[in-house]
Design a protein around this motif. Structure first.
Motif, short mmCIF file in Angstrom:
data_model
loop_
_atom_site.label_atom_id
_atom_site.label_comp_id
_atom_site.label_asym_id
_atom_site.label_seq_id
_atom_site.Cartn_x
_atom_site.Cartn_y
_atom_site.Cartn_z
N LEU A 186 39.61 23.09 -51.98
CA LEU A 186 39.66 22.21 -50.82
C LEU A 186 40.53 22.81 -49.71
CD1 LEU A 186 38.69 19.67 -49.53
CD2 LEU A 186 40.49 18.38 -50.71
N ILE A 187 41.63 23.46 -50.09
CA ILE A 187 42.43 24.18 -49.08
C ILE A 187 41.53 25.19 -48.36
CG2 ILE A 187 44.27 25.86 -48.69
CD1 ILE A 187 45.81 24.55 -51.00
N SER A 188 40.76 25.92 -49.13
CA SER A 188 39.92 26.99 -48.58
C SER A 188 38.86 26.43 -47.64
CB SER A 188 39.25 27.77 -49.72
OG SER A 188 40.23 28.32 -50.58
N VAL A 189 38.27 25.29 -48.01
CA VAL A 189 37.29 24.66 -47.12
C VAL A 189 37.97 24.21 -45.83
CG1 VAL A 189 35.79 22.65 -46.82
CG2 VAL A 189 35.75 23.92 -48.98
N GLY A 228 34.52 24.31 -37.69
CA GLY A 228 34.57 22.87 -37.46
C GLY A 228 34.42 22.02 -38.71
N VAL A 229 34.32 22.65 -39.88
CA VAL A 229 34.09 21.87 -41.11
C VAL A 229 35.26 20.93 -41.41
CG1 VAL A 229 35.02 23.68 -42.64
CG2 VAL A 229 33.41 21.98 -43.54
N ARG A 242 30.97 17.86 -53.36
CA ARG A 242 29.91 18.60 -54.05
C ARG A 242 28.63 17.78 -54.17
NH1 ARG A 242 33.77 20.03 -59.03
NH2 ARG A 242 34.39 17.90 -58.45
N GLU A 243 28.75 16.46 -54.10
CA GLU A 243 27.58 15.58 -54.18
C GLU A 243 27.14 15.06 -52.82
OE1 GLU A 243 28.10 12.41 -56.99
OE2 GLU A 243 29.30 13.67 -58.34
N HIS A 244 28.10 14.84 -51.93
CA HIS A 244 27.80 14.17 -50.66
C HIS A 244 27.87 15.09 -49.45
CE1 HIS A 244 27.84 10.14 -52.51
NE2 HIS A 244 28.76 10.66 -53.31
N GLY A 245 28.14 16.37 -49.67
CA GLY A 245 28.22 17.29 -48.55
C GLY A 245 29.29 16.89 -47.56
N ALA A 255 28.82 26.90 -49.19
CA ALA A 255 27.88 26.72 -48.09
C ALA A 255 28.39 25.74 -47.04
CB ALA A 255 26.53 26.24 -48.63
N LEU A 256 29.38 24.90 -47.40
CA LEU A 256 29.91 23.94 -46.44
C LEU A 256 30.80 24.61 -45.39
CD1 LEU A 256 31.02 20.83 -48.56
CD2 LEU A 256 28.95 21.09 -47.18
#
Length: 568
Positions: free
Chosen positions: A504-507, A527-528, A478-481, A522-523
């Motif tokens: 985090l699972i969802s990301v 490929g994330v 959330r701070e460092h993208g 937004a992340l």
């Protein structure tokens, strides 16, 4: 009294109660085995000193380490006679010294395979203190600095500093606290069992000023707490993170006293895991079974999701006959009695029927690790991801018997989702880290947390408590993208832990609609997950290799030398 004019340390004694490569129980063993080798690789002469724990009585291990007897000493405590024998061997490029029992009474203590247990550890520490002078008198070389680790090594550290003092040398002492225990001992233990003379005098430095005190006076000033006693006697005090030193609730300085701040610092821990090497070992060990299970011939094309499926649906349920490994017979018997729907009739873990996002955690069965917090978060996580899987690879320890049972009973409430495995599981340990979607570290306190580095080193992000070293090694997404390596949450908060794990699972699964933290949505893009995994690996590679940790330690050793004061 001679004055040591050196300003660079070249010869180090490293005293610890465990070590990777010799006899390891937990994180301290990882540190001892890794940093001593890293120091030796920088052309320092390094001796690793520890109790035998049965190693010296094992013929194969004696041959492996090329152990030979150095010297022995006989002494009597009350009506009991002890004989301690020192063996020298080699751990790669490090000199290895094991303190072994030379008669029945000493053997019962120093060859006991249990390292940490009430009554056992204290006795080992006492015999080590009683005999450490043998190495100073009969070893091949004398140290520039002695590095002692945690309370177990404090009596030996005091004893060797006093012995050198009596011989006319001021021997710099670095005391490193990996986990503060507030270990209190009575005077009879310290002065009679450990053999430390209460009337011996030694210089104590506080705020740049030296004063000379007897050990009895120092014992009184420290109120019998070994860590405080060592803080007085040592030239430098170190811990493993800045947060644990002075920022955390229950920090080191809060416990030992801020009067020691002027001679306090920190030395990070490190990690030598390399993703490519670990994947290679996994494929060498499991390759044929992976190919058969997945129906693939090209193992080079197997990805993390496929490894996860293999782990959860097959490898977990087919551990080798000798795994999980539990060296303590008492704990092994305790765990054999645990019955439930997550193990078979032999007590081995059952494989899962289906694959799913995998959350792993590792560590000792201690209240510190917050495993109960993770289990309380399970129902909330399953609301969003009913197929999620939790794999707890835990080391049982004495003193945690009730917690061992409680964790197992709670895990049995979720037979489709949770497995707890007690003991060492070399066959799947690396595999679990590579296959995991994320690593959970819900620690209530964590001085450093090598497990976080191990996870990141293989590209696995974490959800962790914002405490101690975890708050310094993990970069919050959330701070460092996309340079982030996980999420940090308040300790002892299962609700917030669940929200972070779901997010985090969802990301990692690229499901933006299920992310619960708005700033993370937004992340999420194609490929994330790969980018986050690369950030994890890079974080360790650039900051936490043992070579870099060794440089930190060398700076502290030199600092200790520079603070040496010659007496008269």
């Amino acid at each position: 009294m001679s004055i040591n004019m050196q300003t660079r340390a070249r010869k180090i004694w490293f005293i610890a109660f465990e070590s990777k490569g010799v006899y390891k129980v937990g994180g301290l063993g990882e540190v001892a085995g890794s940093i001593t080798r890293a120091l030796a690789s920088k052309n320092l002469r390094v001796a690793l000193i520890m109790p035998s724990h049965g190693v010296a009585r094992d013929k194969k291990l004696r041959e492996k380490f090329k152990l030979t007897e150095v010297s022995a000493v006989d002494f009597k405590v009350m009506e009991t006679s002890y004989r301690v024998t020192v063996y020298k061997g080699f751990l790669d490029n490090v000199d290895l010294y094991l303190f072994s029992g030379g008669n029945r009474e000493a053997e019962k203590i120093l060859e006991n395979p249990v390292v940490y247990a009430e009554g056992v550890t204290e006795s080992k520490a006492a015999l080590l203190a009683r005999s450490i002078h043998l190495l100073y008198e009969h070893g091949e070389w004398k140290p520039d600095v002695v590095h002692i680790n945690d309370w177990h090594a404090v009596p030996a550290g005091i004893a060797i500093k006093l012995h050198a003092w009596r011989k006319g040398t001021y021997l710099p002492l670095l005391f490193q606290i990996h986990l503060y225990c507030g270990k209190w001992v009575d005077q009879n233990y310290l002065f009679n069992f450990c053999g430390i003379d209460p009337n011996d005098e030694i210089d104590v430095r506080l705020n740049g000023v030296f004063g000379r005190y007897t050990l009895e006076q120092i014992y009184s000033m420290s109120r019998g707490v070994l860590e405080r006693l060592a803080a007085y006697v040592s030239d430098v005090i170190a811990t493993v993170s800045e947060s644990y030193l002075k920022r955390d609730e229950g920090s080191i300085l809060q416990n030992i006293g801020f009067q020691f701040e002027g001679k306090s610092t920190y030395i990070y821990n490190g990690c030598d895991w390399e993703l490519g090497e670990i994947v290679k070992k996994i494929l060498e060990s499991h390759g044929e079974k992976i190919g058969e299970f997945l129906g693939v011939s090209d193992l080079g094309s197997v990805d993390r999701v496929q490894l996860r499926k293999y782990l959860l649906e097959k490898a977990l349920g087919e551990l080798p006959e000798n795994e999980p490994i539990i060296r303590d017979d008492y704990l092994a018997e305790l765990i054999k009695e645990l019955k439930g729907p997550i193990v078979d009739d032999k007590g081995k873990p059952l494989a899962f029927k289906k694959d799913g996002p995998l959350i792993i955690t590792t560590g000792r069965t201690s209240v510190q690790k917050g495993i109960d917090v993770l289990l309380k978060a399970v129902p909330q996580i399953l609301e969003s991801y009913p197929e999620a899987k939790f794999l707890l690879l835990l080391l049982p320890v004495r003193g945690g018997e009730s917690l061992i049972k409680e964790i197992f009973e709670e895990a049995c409430k979720y037979p489709e989702n949770v497995r707890v495995v007690y003991g060492v599981t070399p066959s799947i340990y690396h595999l679990a880290h590579v296959a995991a979607t994320l690593y959970a570290a819900p620690s209530r306190w964590e001085p450093f947390g090598i497990m976080a580095l191990e996870a990141m080193a293989v590209g696995t992000p974490l959800v962790a408590s914002k405490v101690g070293g975890l708050s310094e090694t993990i970069l919050d997404l959330r701070e460092h993208g996309l340079k982030g390596t996980g999420l940090l949450v308040p300790r002892d908060n299962p609700e917030e832990l669940a929200v972070a794990i779901v997010s985090l699972i969802s990301v990692m699964e690229e499901r933006a609609e299920k992310v619960l933290y708005y700033e993370l949505k937004a992340l999420v893009s194609p490929g994330v997950a790969h980018e986050i995994r690369e950030s994890c690996v890079r974080r360790v590679e650039e900051n936490f290799r043992w070579s870099k940790v060794a440089d930190m330690a060398i700076n502290v050793y030199n600092k200790a030398l520079q603070k040496v004061k010659g007496g008269g």
